[in-house]
Design an enzyme around this catalytic site. Sequence first.
Site, short mmCIF file in Angstrom:
data_model
loop_
_atom_site.label_atom_id
_atom_site.label_comp_id
_atom_site.label_asym_id
_atom_site.label_seq_id
_atom_site.Cartn_x
_atom_site.Cartn_y
_atom_site.Cartn_z
N GLY A 299 132.65 23.56 57.97
CA GLY A 299 131.97 24.24 56.87
C GLY A 299 131.79 23.31 55.69
O GLY A 299 132.37 22.22 55.63
N LYS A 300 130.99 23.73 54.75
CA LYS A 300 130.77 22.95 53.53
C LYS A 300 130.21 23.87 52.46
O LYS A 300 129.56 24.88 52.77
CB LYS A 300 129.77 21.82 53.79
CG LYS A 300 129.87 20.67 52.80
CD LYS A 300 131.07 19.79 53.08
CE LYS A 300 131.10 18.56 52.17
NZ LYS A 300 132.22 17.67 52.48
#
Length: 334
Positions: A75-76
């Site tokens: 994720g980011k």
Amino acid sequence: MTALIKKKRHSIHIFDYPEDVSVIISIDNLFLGPALGGTRMRHYTSKEDAILDVKQLSHAMTFKSAIHGLNQGGGKCVIYNPKSLTFNEITPFFIDAINALHGDFIAGNDMGISVEMLNKIHQESPYLFNRHGNALDPSIFTAESAFLCIEYIQSNILKKAKSDVTIKVQGLGHTGNALCQLLLDANYQVQGFDIVQTTLKPFLGHPSFTPLNKETWFETKCDIFSPCAAGGVITSKTIHNLNCSVICGIANNPCESYATISQLNTKNILYIPDFISNGGGVIYASGIYHGQSVANIRKKIHSISQLLESLDLKSSNIPYDTAVKIIHQRLSES
């Protein structure tokens, strides 16, 4: 308000707030556990550019977590902040956004957001990587993993004395600076380039450090090229000017495409996949989130030599391909 765009197992969550601020969280997958990734706050020309950036970065996080054996998805988070509000002003929006995902995304720090900023707010959400208390800067461990990869290459591939190995570091910002110091302390010869010349100052005058200029830095000969700035520095156009045996650095996605990676193999340039060499930061962030000691986290980072052994770097296979097979195998078993 959040907009959800679904594509296979990937989702993007866009949270819009006052002052045109948007907190954009990309979850690449949750196969191995909650998605873990840094939060980036930098200038974007448009929200669309921010969305493209966060999608690419979250996919890279999937690769990092999987290849290093972490129980984390990829994720980011990026913060679109066209009016340049301070992080203090944006903090309520940021906390609201990550809490809204109820633990599907664990946030760390990245470009534009220091670990000190997150340490000040670590009690405001259970979904911050430093939820247990003040954390160290993950970039220290990112530099350490890249350094360990270089050490492996020096002793197993180049087989030269450290003082005879020249490493060109492009980008002497926070993490590149830490890597440069590790290399000099270990007696390597280091060439350094950064468009911000002031970042070179701590190393000027060191007998093993050579500053490079913007006109010739890329084609200057070295043993190992270590890109530590923005991605995409190795392209179909620039690849012909490379004058090195190995590429091993910190930058995410230093090659513009897989075709470029394949070209490197054709040119007999060994490319250590970035998601391996820069994995120390995510190993640290995951370990701290799960309450592990720094000593145990460092043991995990130091096992990177075993991972490099599994890639069989002396064979004619492309190491990137071998690494991706390992990743896909792990994801398929989850």
